[in-house]
Design a protein around this motif. Structure first.
Motif, PDB file in Angstrom:
ATOM      1  N   VAL A   1      52.231   8.958 -49.072  1.00 60.92           N
ATOM      2  CA  VAL A   1      53.007  10.329 -49.099  1.00 60.92           C
ATOM      3  C   VAL A   1      54.191  10.325 -48.060  1.00 60.92           C
ATOM      4  N   MET A   2      53.975   9.174 -47.166  1.00 65.65           N
ATOM      5  CA  MET A   2      55.223   9.039 -46.100  1.00 65.65           C
ATOM      6  C   MET A   2      56.556   8.581 -47.043  1.00 65.65           C
TER       7      MET A   2
ATOM      8  N   GLY B   1      58.999  18.645 -35.551  1.00 60.29           N
ATOM      9  CA  GLY B   1      58.184  18.587 -36.650  1.00 60.29           C
ATOM     10  C   GLY B   1      57.724  17.101 -37.101  1.00 60.29           C
ATOM     11  N   GLU B   2      58.562  16.152 -36.765  1.00 60.47           N
ATOM     12  CA  GLU B   2      58.390  14.781 -37.157  1.00 60.47           C
ATOM     13  C   GLU B   2      57.151  14.139 -36.319  1.00 60.47           C
ATOM     14  N   PHE B   3      57.033  14.867 -35.113  1.00 59.46           N
ATOM     15  CA  PHE B   3      56.177  14.374 -34.089  1.00 59.46           C
ATOM     16  C   PHE B   3      54.719  14.902 -34.692  1.00 59.46           C
ATOM     17  N   PHE B   4      54.655  15.974 -35.457  1.00 59.57           N
ATOM     18  CA  PHE B   4      53.297  16.379 -35.688  1.00 59.57           C
ATOM     19  C   PHE B   4      52.973  15.722 -37.078  1.00 59.57           C
ATOM     20  N   VAL B   5      53.846  15.525 -38.025  1.00 56.53           N
ATOM     21  CA  VAL B   5      53.472  14.623 -39.230  1.00 56.53           C
ATOM     22  C   VAL B   5      53.372  13.252 -39.096  1.00 56.53           C
ATOM     23  N   ILE B   6      53.789  12.785 -37.881  1.00 53.14           N
ATOM     24  CA  ILE B   6      53.520  11.319 -37.582  1.00 53.14           C
ATOM     25  C   ILE B   6      51.944  11.389 -37.078  1.00 53.14           C
TER      26      ILE B   6
ATOM     27  N   PHE C   1      57.703  10.353 -49.345  1.00 51.52           N
ATOM     28  CA  PHE C   1      58.282  11.372 -49.692  1.00 51.52           C
ATOM     29  C   PHE C   1      58.607  12.185 -48.340  1.00 51.52           C
ATOM     30  N   LEU C   2      57.609  12.334 -47.297  1.00 49.42           N
ATOM     31  CA  LEU C   2      57.896  13.010 -46.182  1.00 49.42           C
ATOM     32  C   LEU C   2      58.840  12.362 -45.336  1.00 49.42           C
ATOM     33  N   GLY C   3      59.065  11.074 -45.258  1.00 44.90           N
ATOM     34  CA  GLY C   3      60.196  10.391 -44.675  1.00 44.90           C
ATOM     35  C   GLY C   3      61.804  10.794 -45.196  1.00 44.90           C
ATOM     36  N   ALA C   4      61.653  10.895 -46.618  1.00 47.66           N
ATOM     37  CA  ALA C   4      62.723  11.288 -47.115  1.00 47.66           C
ATOM     38  C   ALA C   4      63.165  12.633 -47.206  1.00 47.66           C
ATOM     39  N   VAL C   5      62.280  13.522 -46.956  1.00 47.88           N
ATOM     40  CA  VAL C   5      62.390  15.063 -46.779  1.00 47.88           C
ATOM     41  C   VAL C   5      63.133  15.047 -45.222  1.00 47.88           C
ATOM     42  N   PHE C   6      62.371  14.598 -44.132  1.00 48.16           N
ATOM     43  CA  PHE C   6      62.773  14.503 -42.706  1.00 48.16           C
ATOM     44  C   PHE C   6      64.136  13.842 -42.669  1.00 48.16           C
ATOM     45  N   ALA C   7      64.196  12.761 -43.412  1.00 46.41           N
ATOM     46  CA  ALA C   7      65.646  12.147 -43.490  1.00 46.41           C
ATOM     47  C   ALA C   7      66.873  13.189 -43.805  1.00 46.41           C
TER      48      ALA C   7
ATOM     49  N   LEU D   1      64.434   6.025 -40.849  1.00 45.26           N
ATOM     50  CA  LEU D   1      63.873   4.952 -41.626  1.00 45.26           C
ATOM     51  C   LEU D   1      62.701   4.247 -41.547  1.00 45.26           C
ATOM     52  N   ALA D   2      62.043   4.236 -40.236  1.00 43.84           N
ATOM     53  CA  ALA D   2      60.745   3.885 -39.993  1.00 43.84           C
ATOM     54  C   ALA D   2      59.835   4.834 -40.532  1.00 43.84           C
ATOM     55  N   LEU D   3      60.119   6.206 -40.562  1.00 51.13           N
ATOM     56  CA  LEU D   3      59.160   7.147 -41.412  1.00 51.13           C
ATOM     57  C   LEU D   3      59.208   6.828 -42.761  1.00 51.13           C
ATOM     58  N   ILE D   4      60.328   6.443 -43.365  1.00 49.25           N
ATOM     59  CA  ILE D   4      60.238   6.222 -44.863  1.00 49.25           C
ATOM     60  C   ILE D   4      59.440   4.982 -44.984  1.00 49.25           C
TER      61      ILE D   4
END
Length: 121
Positions: A77-78, A11-16, A80-86, A66-69
């Motif tokens: 928006v990352m 899922g993170e792959f696609f979000v990135i 929020f999305l980084g926190a969701v994926f964390a 942490l990198a996503l956040i």
């Protein structure tokens, strides 16, 4: 644990990838820089899918979270999305370990039942 963590990483792959498309609109960033950073993160997601059963894989997964956040500095928006994926990563690791322990207990009981029936014969 492998299935839950791998699902989160894919899922993170696609979000990135989608975040990279948004980041390309920033005039201060070059397309090369955006896709180099995003590409490395996307490859890391795929590689981590094979490493999640090892302790280092989980630690690298946390580093990726942490990198996503932190990517929120470029694409807001990352945050929020980084926190969701964390949170998803935390749940995947926690509940994945519980599932693995339950599977091990089940396999142990099945082996005991199998050996008990073999002894009876």
């Amino acid at each position: 644990m492998r299935t839950l963590c791998s699902s989160t990483l894919i899922g993170e792959f696609f979000v990135i990838g989608f975040a990279a498309l948004v980041a390309m609109k920033d005039p201060d960033l070059t397309m090369t820089a955006v896709w180099t950073v995003s590409g490395v993160a996307m490859v890391l997601c795929v590689l981590l899918c094979g490493m999640v059963t090892r302790p280092a894989g989980v630690v690298l997964g946390w580093a990726l979270q942490l990198a996503l956040i932190a990517a929120g500095a470029v694409v807001p928006v990352m945050y929020f999305l980084g926190a969701v994926f964390a949170a998803l990563w935390w749940a995947s690791v926690r509940f994945g370990r519980k599932i693995d322990a339950a599977k091990a207990r089940f396999a142990e009981r099945a082996a005991e039942a199998g050996s008990a029936s073999a002894d009876a014969v």
